[in-house]
Scaffold this active site. Sequence first.
Site, PDB file in Angstrom:
ATOM      1  CG  ASP A  45      84.635   5.380  25.629  1.00 21.23           C
ATOM      2  OD1 ASP A  45      85.418   4.517  24.861  1.00 21.23           O
ATOM      3  OD2 ASP A  45      83.781   5.966  25.592  1.00 21.23           O
TER       4      ASP A  45
HETATM    5  N1  URA Z   1      79.901   3.008  25.339  1.00 18.44           N
HETATM    6  C1  URA Z   1      80.692   4.209  25.448  1.00 18.44           C
HETATM    7  O1  URA Z   1      80.237   5.197  25.063  1.00 18.44           O
HETATM    8  N2  URA Z   1      81.878   3.956  26.094  1.00 18.44           N
HETATM    9  C2  URA Z   1      82.246   2.988  26.541  1.00 18.44           C
HETATM   10  O2  URA Z   1      83.167   2.876  27.120  1.00 18.44           O
HETATM   11  C3  URA Z   1      81.421   1.903  26.504  1.00 18.44           C
HETATM   12  C4  URA Z   1      80.288   1.936  25.833  1.00 18.44           C
END
Ligand code: URA
Length: 232
Positions: free
Chosen positions: A101
Amino acid sequence: MRLDRYLSNAGIGTRKEVKKLIKDGKVSVGDLIIKESDYQVTFNSKVHVLNKLINYKEYYYLLLNKPKGYISATEDNYHKVVLDLVEDYKKYHIAPVGRLDIDTTGVMLLTNHGSLAHSLLSPKSHVSKTYVAEVNHPLSKDLIGLFSTGVTLDDGYKCLPAQLKIIDNLHAELTIHEGKFHQVKRMFLTFGYEVINLERTKFDDLTCKGLSQGEYRELTDEEITHLLNHIK
Ligand code: URA
């Protein structure tokens, strides 16, 4: 492989630019000047551009310590992308393997080795990924058992068993073996915890030891060999 593709993969220029170099007689293969873009070459061919021998490497593998504020894409109209951090390697057509993310930091692999990326992302591969999450209220020890039996997400998907270690009141280390969209945040949310900071500390055996956020390095031969074991 076509000569123009070989040269653009080698980072000499865009397909259009290398076609022009070829047409202008600036490219030789062995002792011959070649003016046809579709001339076939192999990895063993001795290709010179403007009398300089091309050191052809087919695949590139980078390990990036992703900072916040970058999205896991090769280009985007609104946000900075992780490719902006590895400017020198853009010409090799590398792309991130999977997604973190925009506000997640840590281990990110980038490569132009398509079949490796595909294997690593395949739901069958079960590559392990470890995250350190900071949550918004004190963690309950019950989560260890709940995560180890497989959390059911909001869309009904039942996650594979995951290993949770509680570091302190608000921090835990979680290892998962798949990669659903926002998986870690959704796993915690199932039990009412909001993840307010997330760092991926490990992808398979790779860690960002020695790399500050925003820094990257090429993988070692040993690391590459290890990852290639995932190709079926
Ligand atoms: N899980 C998440 O919620 N976000 C990420 O960036 C990676 C794994």
